[in-house]
Write a protein that holds these residues in place. Sequence first.
Motif, mmCIF file in Angstrom:
data_model
loop_
_atom_site.group_PDB
_atom_site.id
_atom_site.type_symbol
_atom_site.label_atom_id
_atom_site.label_comp_id
_atom_site.label_asym_id
_atom_site.label_seq_id
_atom_site.Cartn_x
_atom_site.Cartn_y
_atom_site.Cartn_z
ATOM 1 N N ILE A 13 -7.062 -1.540 3.505
ATOM 2 C CA ILE A 13 -6.625 -0.144 3.544
ATOM 3 C C ILE A 13 -7.803 0.779 3.808
ATOM 4 O O ILE A 13 -7.735 1.720 4.590
ATOM 5 N N SER A 17 -8.312 3.458 6.792
ATOM 6 C CA SER A 17 -8.440 4.884 6.466
ATOM 7 C C SER A 17 -9.745 5.447 6.995
ATOM 8 O O SER A 17 -9.811 6.588 7.440
ATOM 9 N N ALA A 251 -5.487 6.963 1.144
ATOM 10 C CA ALA A 251 -5.195 6.410 2.465
ATOM 11 C C ALA A 251 -3.706 6.105 2.611
ATOM 12 O O ALA A 251 -3.107 6.302 3.672
ATOM 13 N N HIS A 252 -3.092 5.629 1.538
ATOM 14 C CA HIS A 252 -1.651 5.349 1.566
ATOM 15 C C HIS A 252 -0.853 6.624 1.794
ATOM 16 O O HIS A 252 0.067 6.661 2.628
ATOM 17 N N ARG A 254 -1.914 9.404 3.162
ATOM 18 C CA ARG A 254 -2.179 9.909 4.508
ATOM 19 C C ARG A 254 -1.381 9.158 5.559
ATOM 20 O O ARG A 254 -0.962 9.727 6.578
ATOM 21 N N SER A 255 -1.108 7.890 5.320
ATOM 22 C CA SER A 255 -0.319 7.120 6.289
ATOM 23 C C SER A 255 1.132 7.587 6.336
ATOM 24 O O SER A 255 1.830 7.352 7.321
ATOM 25 N N ASP A 374 -10.279 11.099 3.032
ATOM 26 C CA ASP A 374 -8.910 11.595 2.893
ATOM 27 C C ASP A 374 -8.730 12.595 1.751
ATOM 28 O O ASP A 374 -7.654 13.158 1.595
#
Length: 559
Positions: A13, A17, A251-252, A254-255, A374
């Motif tokens: 991840i 990211s 990062a999760h 933002r995805s 992020d």
Amino acid sequence: MKFLPWVSLFFSILWASTVAAIPSRTTDKRASSPFVSTSGPGFVVNGSSLKYIGTNAYWLPTLNTNEDIWNTLGNISALGIKVIRLWAFNDVDTIPVNGTWFQLIKDGTVSVNDGPNGLQKLDTVIQMAEQRGLYVILSLTNNWYPFVNSTNSTTSGTNNSSIRNYLSNNYGGMDLYVRQFGLQNHDQFYTNSSILTSFMNYTTQVVSRYVNSPSVFSYELANDPRCNSTLPASPTCTTETITTWHATVAAHIRSIDPNHLISSGVGGYLCTDCPKLYPLTPAPAPPATSPAPGKKKRSQAKPVTREQILREQSERRRRNREAAKRAGTLVEDGVRIRGRWVSTATKRQQTSTTGTLYDGSYGVDSQDISNIPDIGFSSFQLFPDQQSYGPDDPNVAPWQSVEQNGAQWITTQAQSASAVGKPSVLTGFGLVTQTNAPSFVPFNSTVAPFADADPNPTSYGVTSQEQADTYTSWLDTGIAAGLNGIVQYQWGQSDLTAEPGTTVTPSTTTSESPTPSSPGEAPTPQETTGESPNDGYSITGSTTVQQILGSASQSIAAD
């Protein structure tokens, strides 16, 4: 090799990211976007810069009527307050009979409540905030969660009988996950792959609801995350543990959502000597130009150092001592060392260390977290009744030491954010008054620190005037230091609809006792109201604090 799956998950991840997010560390330059974004060290929305005064109202989604939510938001907006921070989580291990809940966590399984007493209540708050022209910071979980029983009312093993959702730490959170997944250490919330998967699933369900909502200011990953809570930390928890977790969850998010900012929610603890996962990259030196006449040369932002903190504390004590001498109030009853008086040997020893604020002992390095690509802005908190922000100075009154230590904490945090090159927000500040003392409960407990000795204290806390003076100082300091947002803790609201077994329980009768209006006719139901939760910081009825916040709202907007 117990955590090998977790390590693998993190690096996969993190790599994605890093590649995707590094270009956006500068600014999303959507000048006309209705979503709040950043431009260097500032916030931008609809083509204009944004600085704000905010408030915490974690309990908003638990109010019993939409009218109460609407009126509360209206009262907040009337002061010029722009941002409200609230809990976007409400976890239980047993479905309650009454009230609001968002997620059931039981025996390692998790289910989300999407009904009218679940996430639909959060939908209502966000929709109404947009209609009122307000933004909301959505905190996704809490570091603090007390040892409670499975009923809807009483905290076991304490003298506290507040209803569930009354205390800010009684909405579920990290330790509920840890216990219900059969684990023992608080920091396993950050490292256990099953918990991480469950938490990110819940995060997905919340974030995906509001991808296109311009009223969401940011998703805050957690309130005050650190290595320990009511459950202890394991020996392996370090600043890198919590920084890694932030990078993974950010990062999760933002995805899923490219529109909104992501923030941390940490208390602001720094670690000047800890290894960094996201070390600062020195900014290129600007061209050497002479400042305009009458202007000072702007210095480059530098990271906070231990030596700087000690030097500033020493200088402040020196100024206070000189002022006490001039005022004739200095009492030299301490120890004379090398021709100078100090209060006591203990005070002298205290000045030789910066303490837990700066040594990483909580497992938090907020500067390293703020530098994650992020993470959109730096955040910190200020609660002197629960955390010491510096040594007491015997040359001033105790409340003045609190005020001065808090002011230094604010300027230090502004400097830290400036070194990272991102906006800085004080996401919660509060000081317990003598009036509020009977309601005071620390975030990591369910009882006041004086409960055993005196359940109805009259001397704990500052006076209302001392609180007002301190709040004014902190707000002025934050605005002068360049903070982009300052969020008071906590809003208080009266005349709310009360229902038994809910956050707002009946407390005040607003009509006469029910009597029949005519013979044979049923009595008119008795109407009751209540107040919003108060864990020691509520400003219900405090027009002085409201005026201070209103004045600060005008000042920061003009800054």
